[in-house]
Motif scaffolding. Structure first.
Motif, PDB file in Angstrom:
ATOM      1  N   CYS A  84       0.850  -1.192   0.000  1.00 18.87           N
ATOM      2  CA  CYS A  84       0.000   0.000   0.000  1.00 18.87           C
ATOM      3  C   CYS A  84       0.888   1.244   0.000  1.00 18.87           C
ATOM      4  CB  CYS A  84      -0.943   0.008   1.190  1.00 18.87           C
ATOM      5  SG  CYS A  84      -0.125   0.039   2.787  1.00 18.87           S
ATOM      6  N   PHE A  85       0.372   2.335  -0.555  1.00 20.50           N
ATOM      7  CA  PHE A  85       1.071   3.613  -0.590  1.00 20.50           C
ATOM      8  C   PHE A  85       0.619   4.503   0.569  1.00 20.50           C
ATOM      9  CE2 PHE A  85       2.559   2.842  -4.872  1.00 20.50           C
ATOM     10  CZ  PHE A  85       3.715   3.625  -4.948  1.00 20.50           C
ATOM     11  N   ALA A  86       1.532   5.346   1.032  1.00 17.75           N
ATOM     12  CA  ALA A  86       1.157   6.439   1.925  1.00 17.75           C
ATOM     13  C   ALA A  86       0.501   7.535   1.094  1.00 17.75           C
ATOM     14  CB  ALA A  86       2.392   6.985   2.637  1.00 17.75           C
ATOM     15  N   ALA A  87      -0.245   8.420   1.765  1.00 20.36           N
ATOM     16  CA  ALA A  87      -0.990   9.454   1.056  1.00 20.36           C
ATOM     17  C   ALA A  87      -0.087  10.413   0.303  1.00 20.36           C
ATOM     18  CB  ALA A  87      -1.861  10.226   2.043  1.00 20.36           C
ATOM     19  N   ASP A  88       1.153  10.629   0.795  1.00 26.14           N
ATOM     20  CA  ASP A  88       2.037  11.563   0.104  1.00 26.14           C
ATOM     21  C   ASP A  88       2.639  10.960  -1.160  1.00 26.14           C
ATOM     22  OD1 ASP A  88       3.933   9.786   1.019  1.00 26.14           O
ATOM     23  OD2 ASP A  88       4.923  11.211   2.361  1.00 26.14           O
ATOM     24  N   GLY A  89       2.485   9.643  -1.366  1.00 27.18           N
ATOM     25  CA  GLY A  89       2.963   8.992  -2.567  1.00 27.18           C
ATOM     26  C   GLY A  89       4.456   8.838  -2.667  1.00 27.18           C
ATOM     27  N   GLN A  90       5.199   9.208  -1.641  1.00 27.39           N
ATOM     28  CA  GLN A  90       6.658   9.120  -1.682  1.00 27.39           C
ATOM     29  C   GLN A  90       7.176   7.793  -1.141  1.00 27.39           C
ATOM     30  OE1 GLN A  90       8.415  11.590  -3.262  1.00 27.39           O
ATOM     31  NE2 GLN A  90       6.281  12.151  -3.684  1.00 27.39           N
ATOM     32  N   ARG A 116       0.207 -11.190   6.031  1.00 25.76           N
ATOM     33  CA  ARG A 116      -0.402 -11.240   4.710  1.00 25.76           C
ATOM     34  C   ARG A 116      -1.293 -10.046   4.442  1.00 25.76           C
ATOM     35  NH1 ARG A 116      -3.301 -16.569   5.280  1.00 25.76           N
ATOM     36  NH2 ARG A 116      -4.198 -15.998   3.276  1.00 25.76           N
ATOM     37  N   ALA A 117      -1.434  -9.117   5.374  1.00 30.17           N
ATOM     38  CA  ALA A 117      -2.256  -7.933   5.134  1.00 30.17           C
ATOM     39  C   ALA A 117      -1.631  -6.737   5.835  1.00 30.17           C
ATOM     40  CB  ALA A 117      -3.679  -8.147   5.637  1.00 30.17           C
ATOM     41  N   ILE A 118      -1.641  -5.601   5.134  1.00 27.62           N
ATOM     42  CA  ILE A 118      -1.038  -4.403   5.677  1.00 27.62           C
ATOM     43  C   ILE A 118      -1.813  -3.200   5.149  1.00 27.62           C
ATOM     44  CG2 ILE A 118       0.619  -4.239   3.766  1.00 27.62           C
ATOM     45  CD1 ILE A 118       2.635  -3.115   5.726  1.00 27.62           C
ATOM     46  N   ASP A 119      -1.905  -2.131   5.955  1.00 30.16           N
ATOM     47  CA  ASP A 119      -2.505  -0.890   5.483  1.00 30.16           C
ATOM     48  C   ASP A 119      -1.932   0.259   6.288  1.00 30.16           C
ATOM     49  OD1 ASP A 119      -3.987   0.675   3.812  1.00 30.16           O
ATOM     50  OD2 ASP A 119      -5.931   0.240   4.705  1.00 30.16           O
ATOM     51  N   VAL A 120      -2.001   1.468   5.711  1.00 28.32           N
ATOM     52  CA  VAL A 120      -1.494   2.664   6.357  1.00 28.32           C
ATOM     53  C   VAL A 120      -2.550   3.754   6.239  1.00 28.32           C
ATOM     54  CG1 VAL A 120      -0.323   3.381   4.241  1.00 28.32           C
ATOM     55  CG2 VAL A 120       0.391   4.354   6.423  1.00 28.32           C
ATOM     56  N   ALA A 121      -2.725   4.512   7.294  1.00 36.19           N
ATOM     57  CA  ALA A 121      -3.676   5.622   7.300  1.00 36.19           C
ATOM     58  C   ALA A 121      -2.923   6.927   7.112  1.00 36.19           C
ATOM     59  CB  ALA A 121      -4.464   5.643   8.609  1.00 36.19           C
ATOM     60  N   GLY A 122      -3.418   7.775   6.201  1.00 36.88           N
ATOM     61  CA  GLY A 122      -2.788   9.067   5.964  1.00 36.88           C
ATOM     62  C   GLY A 122      -1.364   8.917   5.505  1.00 36.88           C
ATOM     63  N   ASN A 123      -0.495   9.763   6.023  1.00 35.58           N
ATOM     64  CA  ASN A 123       0.918   9.714   5.669  1.00 35.58           C
ATOM     65  C   ASN A 123       1.732   8.936   6.690  1.00 35.58           C
ATOM     66  OD1 ASN A 123       0.876  11.071   3.242  1.00 35.58           O
ATOM     67  ND2 ASN A 123       0.868  13.085   4.255  1.00 35.58           N
ATOM     68  N   GLY A 124       1.138   7.980   7.291  1.00 37.24           N
ATOM     69  CA  GLY A 124       1.858   7.134   8.226  1.00 37.24           C
ATOM     70  C   GLY A 124       1.514   7.381   9.667  1.00 37.24           C
ATOM     71  N   GLU A 125       0.338   7.968   9.947  1.00 38.78           N
ATOM     72  CA  GLU A 125      -0.066   8.168  11.332  1.00 38.78           C
ATOM     73  C   GLU A 125      -0.365   6.840  12.014  1.00 38.78           C
ATOM     74  OE1 GLU A 125      -1.354   9.825   8.839  1.00 38.78           O
ATOM     75  OE2 GLU A 125      -0.830  11.931   9.182  1.00 38.78           O
ATOM     76  N   LEU A 126      -0.967   5.890  11.264  1.00 36.53           N
ATOM     77  CA  LEU A 126      -1.321   4.591  11.814  1.00 36.53           C
ATOM     78  C   LEU A 126      -0.949   3.502  10.815  1.00 36.53           C
ATOM     79  CD1 LEU A 126      -4.911   5.231  13.265  1.00 36.53           C
ATOM     80  CD2 LEU A 126      -2.790   4.947  14.582  1.00 36.53           C
ATOM     81  N   TRP A 179       9.449   1.620   1.812  1.00 34.70           N
ATOM     82  CA  TRP A 179      10.162   1.666   0.537  1.00 34.70           C
ATOM     83  C   TRP A 179      10.124   3.068  -0.063  1.00 34.70           C
ATOM     84  CZ3 TRP A 179      12.352  -2.779  -1.669  1.00 34.70           C
ATOM     85  CH2 TRP A 179      12.014  -3.983  -1.055  1.00 34.70           C
ATOM     86  N   ASP A 180      11.262   3.485  -0.621  1.00 36.91           N
ATOM     87  CA  ASP A 180      11.299   4.647  -1.478  1.00 36.91           C
ATOM     88  C   ASP A 180      11.018   4.206  -2.919  1.00 36.91           C
ATOM     89  OD1 ASP A 180      11.958   6.386   0.597  1.00 36.91           O
ATOM     90  OD2 ASP A 180      14.100   5.936   0.389  1.00 36.91           O
ATOM     91  N   LEU A 181      10.727   5.148  -3.784  1.00 34.90           N
ATOM     92  CA  LEU A 181      10.332   4.807  -5.144  1.00 34.90           C
ATOM     93  C   LEU A 181      11.482   4.295  -6.001  1.00 34.90           C
ATOM     94  CD1 LEU A 181       7.815   7.671  -5.956  1.00 34.90           C
ATOM     95  CD2 LEU A 181       7.429   5.471  -4.824  1.00 34.90           C
ATOM     96  N   ASP A 182      12.726   4.430  -5.507  1.00 30.65           N
ATOM     97  CA  ASP A 182      13.868   3.892  -6.240  1.00 30.65           C
ATOM     98  C   ASP A 182      14.206   2.473  -5.817  1.00 30.65           C
ATOM     99  OD1 ASP A 182      14.908   4.267  -3.731  1.00 30.65           O
ATOM    100  OD2 ASP A 182      16.530   5.606  -4.348  1.00 30.65           O
ATOM    101  N   GLY A 183      13.437   1.907  -4.869  1.00 31.44           N
ATOM    102  CA  GLY A 183      13.669   0.546  -4.431  1.00 31.44           C
ATOM    103  C   GLY A 183      14.476   0.423  -3.156  1.00 31.44           C
ATOM    104  N   SER A 184      14.999   1.513  -2.632  1.00 29.12           N
ATOM    105  CA  SER A 184      15.681   1.435  -1.336  1.00 29.12           C
ATOM    106  C   SER A 184      14.628   1.319  -0.234  1.00 29.12           C
ATOM    107  CB  SER A 184      16.558   2.667  -1.117  1.00 29.12           C
ATOM    108  OG  SER A 184      15.787   3.850  -1.180  1.00 29.12           O
ATOM    109  N   CYS A 185      14.992   0.664   0.842  1.00 27.16           N
ATOM    110  CA  CYS A 185      14.001   0.467   1.902  1.00 27.16           C
ATOM    111  C   CYS A 185      14.678   0.424   3.263  1.00 27.16           C
ATOM    112  CB  CYS A 185      13.195  -0.815   1.671  1.00 27.16           C
ATOM    113  SG  CYS A 185      14.103  -2.344   1.934  1.00 27.16           S
ATOM    114  N   ARG A 186      13.878   0.607   4.281  1.00 27.85           N
ATOM    115  CA  ARG A 186      14.356   0.500   5.658  1.00 27.85           C
ATOM    116  C   ARG A 186      13.317  -0.264   6.474  1.00 27.85           C
ATOM    117  NH1 ARG A 186      11.549   4.318   8.677  1.00 27.85           N
ATOM    118  NH2 ARG A 186      10.502   5.934   7.426  1.00 27.85           N
ATOM    119  N   GLN A 187      13.795  -0.836   7.566  1.00 33.06           N
ATOM    120  CA  GLN A 187      12.904  -1.583   8.444  1.00 33.06           C
ATOM    121  C   GLN A 187      12.308  -0.668   9.504  1.00 33.06           C
ATOM    122  OE1 GLN A 187      16.006  -4.747   9.158  1.00 33.06           O
ATOM    123  NE2 GLN A 187      14.152  -5.974   9.334  1.00 33.06           N
TER     124      GLN A 187
END
Length: 829
Positions: free
Chosen positions: A116-122, A167-177, A136-144
Motif C-alpha cells: 500500500c502507498f502512503a498518502a504523500d505517494g513518496q 499477509r495484510a497491511i494498510d497505512v492511514a494518511g501519511n503514516g499516522e497509523l 520503501w522509497d520509489l527507487d527501491g531502497s528500503c528501511r525496516q
C-alpha cells in the motif's frame, strides 16, 4: 509428515533468502567492469545466450500477481507476486525488482493485501521479517520499521509472528497509523512504531478443515490454502479500521482506528475474499466466497445490496479483487470467469465487463483521477483500461508476447501469439515484424509451421468453442478452419499440433476432451476423432504413415495416419517414476521416440520395438511438452518447470549445455533450420531465440585437433568442434573427406546387456583397430556428427561426398549411415 531435517532446511533457506533481500547492491564501479548485457529493441536486457526476445517485458511480471498499488500521482505502480517490482507507468519499464520472499506464497488466498502507498505517494509499505514493516522509497531502497509493544498495550498480546506470516497491511494518511495482519491477529501501531493495540485471532482450528465443513475442501476452495489470516483496511479518512479474522471469516468488525474500540460487527453471507471502502467512507464493498459482490452501510452495518455473479466454472467460482471508482459512482470486481465486472454503486446493477485477462485477475488499482484502471493476476500481465470507453489500452511501448511461439523449419520466420487474437510473424534474425495475422476472439494455445514453412497451424479457443485453423504464412489468409464445442470443461483447448512431412495431414490433441483430431489439409475434412484418455502430445512419424499419441494414461499409442485406426499401444515407463506424459516426439530419422514425463525424465525409445535407449533428467520437471529434436536428430532440447532450456546428446542422453533460462516454466520449444538455434516460449510471457554458439569464434588451425575434439566422448567439446568446422566449410570438407574416405568400420556402443559371441568378437576387433594410429575405424558418434555436418553444409561437393560414401562397394559400416544422412536433408536456411 515433514521431518525435522526438512524444517531445518526450510529455515536455512528462509534465512539465506532474507539475507539476500537486504544485501547491499554492487557499487557502480563494480558494474562498470562487467561487459554490457545484450538488450532487446527497447533497450531491456536479454538473458545470457538469447539473441532475440519475442514480446516485451514491459508491464510483464515473470509470474502471477496478487497485489497492485498505484502512487497518488499515477507515475509509479508496484506489483507483488513472486517478485516485488516497481514500474514506471509512462513506459511500463521496471525500475526495480527483488524477490518477494516473505509472502509470495500467500497470493490467491483469503486475507491478503501486501502492499500500500502512503498518502504523500513518496513511500509504499510491505510486510517485513516477523513483526517488522518495510518502508520503501520509489527507487527501491528500503528501511525496516520495527513495531514496539507498549507497557499498557490494549487487548491480548499477539505472539511474535514467523517470517512470511504477515499477509495484510494498510497505512492511514501519511503514516499516522499502521495496521498489520498475521495468522495470529492484528497489530496497530503509530508513526514511531509503538504498538497501540492488538486484535488476536483466536480460532486456531485448521482452516482447511473449516473450509471442508462448509463443503469447500482444499481442492474446491483453493483460497483456504494460505491458512489463517487477519485482514485489515483503513477507511479513506483513517478513522475506521475494518478487520476480518479467520476465526470467523464471515464476520466483519469495524473498529475505531485510533483506539481499537469496536464500533459494530457486520454479518456477511459467506467468507470474505476482499473489500474496499467507498471514497467517502460511508459504504464498503466485499467480494464473498459465494460468487457475490455485496455493499454494506458503514454507519449501520446493514447490507445495501447483493449481486451474485453468474459464474459457471465447473472447478471453482468466486469473486476476488474489488475496487471503487474514485468518483464513487461504480465499482469493479474481478472473478474466476477472467472478467472484470462493472457494477453501479447505487444498486449493484451490472453495467458492463472488461474482457482481456486470460486467467483469474486478482489485483486492481485505479488512478486518482479515475481515468485508468490497472489490473493483473494469474496471467502475469499488467493491463491498463479506459473504463469509460470499456476497452483495454495497448502497452505504452512494445508488443505483448506470450508462451505460444514457433519457428519455421527454414529458420527464417518466428511466430508468436500476442493479445486480442493476433499472431505476429517476425524475422528470426532481427525480430522485424513481417506481418500480423488475426482471428477475432481467439485465444491461441499452440502454433506449428508446416514442414515446407508455407502454412501456419494455430490452435486455441473462441468463446465456448475449440478451434484449429491454418493460415497461409505469406498472405495471412485463413486456409482451413475447424471449430467444435469445448463441452463441459471450459479449459478445453489444443495442447499439441503436428503436420505430416508432406503437409497433407494435421493432428491436434485436446487433453480435456481425451481426444486427438486428424484432419485432411487439402480437403478441409476431419478424417478421424481418436480416443486417447488424458492425451497431451502427439507426433507424426517422418514417413507420414503413423501418428504417435501420449498422455497421462502412461500409454504411447500408434495410429494409422490415413484412417485413424489404432495399430498398437505400449506403456512408457516401468522404472518407478511418474511416467504420465506431456508429449511424444519422433526423431527426424524415425529411429527414436522421445517421451517427456512428469518425473522430469525424458525417456528415449528405440523403434520399432520401443526398447529403452537412454534416459535423461531435466532440471526440475516438466509442466508442458517442451521437447524437440534437432533437424539432424543428433540433439534433443528440453524446457522445464524451472525455466531451464537444456541441450542433450540424443544417442547417449548426456547433456551438452545449459542453453538459457526463462523466469518461469518453459511451455514450448523448437529448433531452427540447423543445430545452432533454439526457440522457446515461457510462462513469463515472452519467447527467446537462443544462439547455441557461445563466445567469439576462434578457429582451431590444426585439423587434427578439430577431428580429435569431434571424435571424443566430451559431448560439449564435440558439439563446439562441429560448430567450429561449420564456420570453415572448406576446411571441414577437406578434413571430413580425408577421414571418412579412409573409414571402413564403425564401432557402435552396444546397449544390449549380453551381445552374441560373434557381435562381441567384432566389437573387440574394432576396438583394437580404433587404437591404431592410422585407424580405419571410428566411433559411431563421430561418424554421425561428421555425416550430419556434411548434410548441413549443403554444398554440391558435400552432397557428392555423401553420395560417394553411401554408394561405396563393397558396402561397409559407413555406407548405411551416409545413406541415412542423404535421406533426411536439412531445409535450406
Amino acid at each position: 509428515m515433514r521431518s525435522r531435517v526438512q524444517d531445518a532446511s526450510r529455515r536455512n533457506v528462509v534465512a539465506v533468502c532474507l539475507a539476500l533481500w537486504f544485501a547491499p547492491f554492487p557499487s557502480c564501479a563494480a558494474e562498470e567492469t562487467r561487459p554490457a548485457p545484450r538488450v532487446d529493441a527497447l533497450g531491456d536486457p536479454l538473458p545470457n545466450g538469447a539473441r532475440l526476445r519475442l514480446g516485451t517485458v514491459r508491464f510483464r511480471p515473470p509470474s502471477s500477481v496478487s497485489d497492485l498499488a498505484l502512487s497518488p500521482d499515477g507515475k509509479t505502480l508496484v506489483s507483488i507476486g513472486e517478485q516485488l517490482i516497481i514500474w514506471d507507468t509512462d513506459t511500463g519499464k521496471q525500475r526495480f525488482r527483488k524477490p518477494a520472499l516473505a509472502y509470495f506464497h500467500s497470493m490467491s488466498s483469503y486475507g491478503c493485501r501486501t502492499v500500500c502507498f502512503a498518502a504523500d505517494g513518496q513511500h509504499f509499505y510491505t510486510p517485513g521479517e516477523r513483526d517488522d514493516l518495510l518502508v520503501w522509497d520509489l527507487d527501491g531502497s528500503c528501511r525496516q520499521m520495527t513495531l514496539k509493544p507498549d507497557a499498557d498495550l490494549q487487548g491480548a498480546p499477539v505472539e511474535r509472528t514467523t517470517p512470511s506470516e504477515c499477509r495484510a497491511i494498510d497505512v492511514a494518511g501519511n503514516g499516522e497509523l499502521f495496521a498489520y495482519g498475521t495468522a495470529r491477529g492484528v497489530v496497530v501501531a503509530g508513526r514511531d512504531g509503538k504498538i497501540l493495540y492488538t486484535v488476536p485471532n483466536r480460532g486456531f482450528t485448521d482452516l482447511l478443515s473449516a473450509a471442508k465443513a462448509r463443503g469447500n475442501d482444499k481442492n474446491s476452495d483453493r483460497l483456504a490454502f494460505g491458512g489463517h489470516f487477519s485482514f485489515v483496511r483503513f477507511s479513506p479518512d483513517g478513522k475506521t479500521l475494518a478487520v476480518v479474522l479467520s476465526e470467523k471469516p464471515d464476520e466483519l468488525r469495524l473498529l475505531e482506528a485510533a483506539t481499537g474500540a469496536e464500533l459494530r460487527r457486520v454479518q456477511l453471507q459467506a467468507w470474505m475474499v476482499r473489500l474496499d471502502f467507498s471514497p467517502d467512507g460511508t459504504r464498503l464493498v466485499t467480494t464473498e466466497r459465494d460468487r457475490a459482490v455485496r455493499l454494506y452501510d458503514v454507519a449501520t452495518g446493514q447490507e445495501v445490496w447483493s449481486r451474485v455473479l453468474n459464474l459457471d466454472n465447473p472447478y471453482e467460482n468466486y469473486t476476488s479483487a474489488v475496487a471503487f471508482h474514485p468518483r464513487g459512482e461504480f465499482l469493479v470486481a474481478a472473478a474466476t470467469d477472467d472478467k472484470l465486472h462493472l457494477l453501479t454503486a447505487a444498486t449493484g446493477e451490472e453495467i458492463g465487463t472488461l474482457d482481456g485477462h486470460t486467467s483469474k485477475p486478482w489485483a486492481l488499482a485505479f488512478s486518482t483521477d479515475g481515468k485508468l484502471l490497472y489490473s493483473s493476476g494469474w496471467d502475469s500481465a499488467i493491463r491498463r483500461w479506459d473504463v469509460d470507453a470499456r476497452k483495454q489500452l495497448p502497452l505504452p511501448v512494445g508488443t505483448r508476447g506470450s508462451s505460444v511461439v514457433t519457428m519455421s523449419p527454414d529458420g527464417r520466420t518466428v511466430a508468436f501469439a500476442g493479445g486480442g487474437g493476433t499472431l505476429h510473424l517476425v524475422s528470426a534474425d532481427e525480430g522485424q515484424e513481417l506481418r500480423a495475422l488475426h482471428e477475432d476472439g481467439m485465444t491461441f494455445s499452440q502454433l506449428r509451421f508446416s514442414p515446407d514453412s508455407r502454412l501456419l497451424a494455430a490452435g486455441g479457443t473462441v468463446h465456448d468453442d475449440v478451434r484449429a485453423l491454418i493460415f497461409d504464412a505469406a498472405t495471412g489468409e485463413v486456409h482451413r478452419r475447424w471449430t467444435w464445442p469445448k463441452g463441459a470443461d471450459p479449459y478445453s483447448t489444443i495442447e499439441c499440433l503436428d503436420f505430416t512431412p508432406d503437409n497433407r495431414r494435421l493432428a491436434g490433441a485436446v487433453f480435456r476432451q481425451h481426444a486427438a483430431y486428424l484432419w485432411d489439409v487439402d480437403a478441409e475434412k476431419e478424417i478421424a476423432e481418436i480416443e486417447h484418455s488424458q492425451i497431451y502430445g502427439l507426433s507424426f512419424n517422418p514417413d507420414g504413415k503413423t501418428l504417435a499419441t501420449a498422455g497421462w494414461d502412461k500409454m504411447v499409442r500408434f495410429w494409422n495416419a490415413d484412417t485413424g485406426e489404432e495399430q498398437r499401444a505400449t506403456k512408457a515407463g516401468g522404472d518407478g517414476g511418474d511416467v504420465r506424459m506431456y508429449t511424444v516426439c519422433y526423431s527426424p530419422a524415425g529411429d527414436l521416440l522421445a517421451t517427456a514425463q512428469l518425473d522430469g525424465k525424458v525417456r528415449l525409445w528405440k523403434l520399432p520395438e520401443m526398447t529403452p535407449h537412454a534416459t535423461l533428467q531435466v532440471k526440475g520437471r516438466f509442466v508442458f511438452g517442451a521437447l524437440s529434436f534437432s533437424p539432424d536428430g543428433l540433439y534433443l532440447a528440453t524446457g522445464s518447470m524451472a525455466g531451464q532450456v537444456e541441450l542433450w546428446d540424443a544417442q547417449s542422453g548426456l547433456k551438452v549445455m545449459d542453453v538459457g533460462r526463462h523466469e518461469s516454466y518453459v511451455y514450448t520449444l523448437a529448433f531452427g533450420h540447423d543445430n545452432r538455434t533454439i526457440l522457446s516460449g515461457g510462462s513469463d510471457g515472452v519467447g527467446y531465440v537462443w544462439d547455441l554458439r557461445r563466445g567469439e569464434h576462434r578457429p582451431v588451425p590444426d585439423p587434427k585437433e578439430l577431428w580429435r575434439r569431434l571424435s571424443e566422448d566430451d559431448i560439449a567439446s564435440a558439439y563446439q568442434a562441429v560448430c567450429d568446422l561449420e564456420e570453415q566449410p572448406d576446411v571441414a570438407l577437406q578434413l571430413l573427406g580425408e577421414r571418412l574416405r579412409a573409414t571402413r568400420f564403425v564401432m557402435e556402443n552396444h546397449r544390449k546387456p549380453a551381445p552374441d559371441e560373434e557381435a562381441l568378437r567384432v566389437q573387440r576387433l574394432k576396438k583394437l583397430l580404433l587404437e591404431k594410429p592410422d585407424s580405419n575405424t571410428i566411433r559411431a558418434t563421430a561418424a554421425r556428427r561428421a555425416l550430419a555436418l556434411l548434410a548441413r553444409l549443403r554444398s554440391p561437393a558435400a552432397i557428392a561426398l555423401l553420395k560417394e560414401l553411401a554408394d561405396r562397394e563393397p558396402r561397409d559400416d559407413l555406407a548405411p549411415l551416409a545413406e541415412a544422412a542423404l535421406k533426411h536433408p536439412l531445409p535450406a536456411g
